[in-house]
Design an enzyme around this catalytic site. Structure first.
Site, PDB file in Angstrom:
ATOM      1  CD  GLU A 180      49.813   5.607 -17.043  1.00  7.39           C
ATOM      2  OE1 GLU A 180      50.316   4.876 -16.177  1.00  7.39           O
ATOM      3  OE2 GLU A 180      48.593   5.609 -17.302  1.00  7.39           O
ATOM      4  CD  GLU A 233      44.577   5.831 -21.529  1.00  5.71           C
ATOM      5  OE1 GLU A 233      44.222   5.612 -20.362  1.00  5.71           O
ATOM      6  OE2 GLU A 233      45.709   5.537 -21.960  1.00  5.71           O
ATOM      7  CB  SER A 258      -0.114  24.969 -16.531  1.00  4.87           C
ATOM      8  OG  SER A 258       0.520  23.725 -16.509  1.00  4.87           O
TER       9      SER A 258
HETATM   10  C1  XIL Z   1      43.392   0.107 -17.878  1.00  8.19           C
HETATM   11  C2  XIL Z   1      42.370  -0.839 -18.415  1.00  8.19           C
HETATM   12  O1  XIL Z   1      41.223  -0.132 -18.800  1.00  8.19           O
HETATM   13  C3  XIL Z   1      42.024  -1.864 -17.380  1.00  8.19           C
HETATM   14  O2  XIL Z   1      41.166  -2.868 -17.926  1.00  8.19           O
HETATM   15  C4  XIL Z   1      43.297  -2.533 -16.884  1.00  8.19           C
HETATM   16  O3  XIL Z   1      42.985  -3.414 -15.832  1.00  8.19           O
HETATM   17  C5  XIL Z   1      44.253  -1.509 -16.387  1.00  8.19           C
HETATM   18  O4  XIL Z   1      44.503  -0.568 -17.413  1.00  8.19           O
HETATM   19  N1  XIL Z   1      45.940   4.469 -18.327  1.00  8.19           N
HETATM   20  C6  XIL Z   1      46.185   3.712 -19.431  1.00  8.19           C
HETATM   21  C7  XIL Z   1      45.322   2.559 -19.737  1.00  8.19           C
HETATM   22  O5  XIL Z   1      47.033   4.070 -20.241  1.00  8.19           O
HETATM   23  O6  XIL Z   1      46.020   1.543 -20.391  1.00  8.19           O
HETATM   24  C8  XIL Z   1      44.684   2.011 -18.515  1.00  8.19           C
HETATM   25  O7  XIL Z   1      43.786   0.990 -18.891  1.00  8.19           O
HETATM   26  C9  XIL Z   1      43.992   3.114 -17.755  1.00  8.19           C
HETATM   27  C10 XIL Z   1      44.970   4.155 -17.307  1.00  8.19           C
END
Ligand code: XIL
Length: 716
Positions: free
Chosen positions: A163, A274, A619
């Site tokens: 990010e 993700e 039916s």
């Molecule tokens: C999230 C986790 O799922 C949560 O449990 C934590 O509190 C915050 O982070 N982008 C990412 C992930 O790269 O690491 C993040 O994960 C979600 C957004």
């Protein structure tokens, strides 16, 4: 009638599934294999796990069955592994890594450098001042080396930097990268360094840049630009991670497709890292998000299923460059978005959703089908209306004008899809094409616009599902038998008759053959009943019973007879409610046998005898027929059940029945029809069993049933 509902009703009547199981939300049996197996020729299917997921036996079962790549959701992030400088905490990460080692599953490492979940010691001193670049680099290097070395036997790739690209909009003159402390210290160079340190620690690991809003055109261009600069500078980067935190409204599949194409010009590896699809309009990786709603409506589930289905279609197309697709969490219960966002393929009880089946049970042949662009307006359309259209393969295409809508769904779709989701076209209209060819014949449907149910203004209306619905006709190869041709036509006339038992005037439609007005002859009569949700219009309006009769008579295939179609009083009973089993046919029996039949015999030239009177129904009308014919054996000589159950020899014994017709579609459990017909024949009855090929619980089945049944009626 709705297909799904009626699959249930039909099954009830045919006894195909055990009592009690018919009408609830459709149960998905526990899978025997997983997504990883379905996608073995495409890409790995991964999952982000927490520590419960790898210690609870029930959750382990799901993880091992479904996935072949694992990411630690939090346990390998900078802060959890090194909360203070030099103080490592490997407990959770080790537990997950050891689970993977024990089960032979390789991991995606997530993540080495991120502005979130990172100890501030990495980039600032105790007073909060940013560290000098060299000190920051030294911190970064020792952290990256420690973790990469520790897990290099089990981690096959790393999200090295997470990010670092700025969110949209980026105003002119502003940096394309996120203004994080790391960026403030070192500019873009910190990203390059992170990759170099990771590569030194494990030259074999694939190294990824990972980000969200990865398909948004402007941000994906910035992500591409960054990676391109890195490549040009000789930075050891192998791939781009598309986080894929999407929602049911977006991104569009064109945006996803465009982003993948763009990224694949600069890297050889793309992972979806993700994936989740929430039911509200939030998107991206922001850690504050809309919590969703307490209940997710069926139409939202349809949107989600469609988004997943279309996404995986795009991903399969790009299997050459995509090598892993990771879901962010196992089930909705684990999801970082909260259970109310309903984002994953497994619900809060770790049970697969319908969307799971849609993602898993894809048909590779359908991925490459060319849709033939010979669409024509459906014959059910209102005059002058172009849409909906159908093509020669049986695809249906819809267009709806609803400029301010956020979602438009057509209730027609394939299998369990719940419908066809339309998308906004360039002209602002909503358009969509079914995911594949539809069954031949007539289908009821409606639109769901932002959750509200409406008819499609393009089509005529047909009474089904207890309302006037839209309808579409997929031309059948045998459509000739119900076509309107230049043959002598009978009449369908409305008659109103007084019903003492219900204290009201009731309606019936009476078909009299073409020669009725020209002769003095008396005719046999078929009392023909519609199904649940329909009414007395169904058989001639969408069933074309009159045209089927005209054509059969014109071809000399049957002796002319009268057909009477009245309302079967079925619509107060809800399949799924307690009422169906307890549905009392007695009220209708009285109306039919004691009021309508005498009225018809008094007002039409009928042969008012049992041998010349038949009752048939489709039916639920079949259930009525079954019950009424057996209760009043003196009334009817001929019985017909059309997707409406069967008779057995014991129950018809002593009725003096002349002939029995039972039929259904090949997609409705036809063996029960075949077996029942055989038993009746063996017991010496004049019985015919018929199965309509390639049709389900819909009107083409019943049109064909009428075609097959009519010639056997009143023959002795
Ligand atoms: C999230 C986790 O799922 C949560 O449990 C934590 O509190 C915050 O982070 N982008 C990412 C992930 O790269 O690491 C993040 O994960 C979600 C957004």
């Amino acid at each position: 009638m709705k297909k799904i509902l009626f699959a249930g009703l039909c099954a009830l009547m045919l006894g195909a599934i055990p009592a009690g199981a018919q009408f609830g939300p459709r149960m998905i049996p526990e899978p025997t294999d997983g997504l990883k197996d379905a996608y073995k020729d495409y890409f790995k299917i991964g999952v982000a796990v927490n520590n419960r997921n790898v210690t609870d036996p029930d959750q382990i079962k799901v993880v091992l069955r479904e996935f072949n790549s694992i990411t630690a959701e939090n346990a390998m992030k900078p802060q959890p592994t090194e909360p203070k400088k030099g103080e490592f905490n490997w407990k959770d990460a080790d537990e997950i890594a050891n689970f993977c080692r024990a089960n032979g599953i390789k991991m995606r490492g997530h993540t080495l450098m991120w502005h979130s979940q990172i100890g501030s010691w990495m980039y600032q001193d105790e007073k909060g001042n940013l560290l000098p670049k060299e000190e920051f680099y030294a911190n970064m290097k020792h952290h990256i080396q420690a973790i990469v070395e520790r897990y290099k036997d089990v981690v096959y790739c790393w999200d090295v930097v997470n990010e670092a690209v700025a969110d949209s909009p980026v105003y002119p003159g502003r940096p394309e990268l996120r203004d994080s402390p790391m960026y403030k210290i070192a500019g873009e160079e910190f990203i390059y360094k992170a990759f170099e340190y990771a590569h030194e620690a494990d030259p074999d690991a694939l190294l990824f840049y990972n980000d969200y809003n990865d398909a948004e055109p402007a941000k994906s261009q910035r992500i591409f630009n960054l990676v391109k600069r890195m490549k040009d500078a000789g930075v050891p980067i192998d791939g781009i991670g598309m986080q894929a935190h999407y929602n049911v409204y977006g991104p569009t599949m064109k945006e996803v497709d465009d982003a993948i194409k763009l990224y694949s010009t600069v890297v050889d590896h793309i992972h979806l890292t993700e994936l989740d699809i929430r039911v509200n309009e939030d998107m991206g990786g922001g850690l504050r998000f809309n919590q969703g709603k307490a209940t997710v409506a069926d139409w939202e589930k349809t949107l989600q299923q469609d988004q997943y289905t279309q996404l995986f279609k795009v991903l399969r197309k790009h299997k050459d460059v995509i090598d892993c697709v990771t879901f962010w969490n196992v089930s909705d219960k684990d999801s970082w978005l909260g259970v109310r966002n309903y984002p994953l393929l497994f619900d809060e009880n770790y049970k697969p959703k319908q969307a799971y089946l849609a993602v898993k049970n894809f048909d590779p042949k359908m991925d490459n089908v060319e849709i033939i662009e010979d669409f024509k307006p459906s014959e059910c359309n209102q005059p002058g209306q172009e849409y909906p259209m159908v093509n020669s393969q049986g695809y249906a295409r819809f267009k709806v004008i609803a400029p301010k809508a956020t979602s438009v769904i057509v209730s027609l779709g394939l299998g369990g899809s719940g419908g066809t989701v339309l998308h906004k076209a360039e002209d602002g209209s909503w358009m969509g094409t079914t995911d594949g060819p539809m069954d031949e014949g007539f289908h009821y449907y409606h639109l769901t616009v932002d959750g509200g149910v409406l008819n499609d203004p393009g089509t005529n209306n047909y009474y089904g599902s207890t309302r006037w619905e839209s309808g579409i006709e997929i031309p059948a190869h045998d459509a000739d038998f119900y076509a309107m041709k230049n043959v002598p036509h009978g009449k369908v006339q409305q008659v109103l008759f007084w019903s003492n038992s219900t204290n009201q005037v009731r309606v019936a439609w009476v078909y009299t053959p073409a020669d009725y007005d020209k002769t003095k002859k008396k005719y046999p009569v078929l009392y023909l009943q519609h199904g649940w949700g329909e009414n007395e219009y169904a058989w001639w309006n969408q069933g074309h019973a009159n045209l089927i009769m005209d054509n059969l008579i014109a071809e000399g295939k049957i002796q002319p007879f009268i057909v009477v179609m009245t309302y079967g009083m079925t619509n107060d009973v809800r399949p799924g409610g307690a009422g169906l089993r307890g549905f009392n046919y007695k009220d209708f029996e009285t109306v039919l046998c004691d009021e309508l039949v005498p009225f018809v015999d008094a007002n039409f030239r009928t042969i008012a005898k049992k041998e010349s009177r038949a009752m048939a129904g489709l039916s639920m009308g079949g259930m009525e027929t079954h019950s009424i014919t057996l209760a009043r054996p003196e009334m009817f000589g001929w019985y017909g059940l059309l997707s409406g159950g069967t008779y057995n020899p014991e129950e018809v014994q002593g009725t003096g029945v002349k002939g029995i017709f039972i039929g259904c579609g090949s997609k409705e459990g036809p063996d029960q029809i075949r077996n029942a017909a055989k038993k009746l024949q063996e017991a010496g009855y004049n019985a015919k069993g018929y199965v309509s090929e390639g049709t389900a619980h819909e009107f083409l089945t019943w049109r064909r049933c009428l075609l097959e049944m009519a010639p056997m009626l009143f023959t002795k």
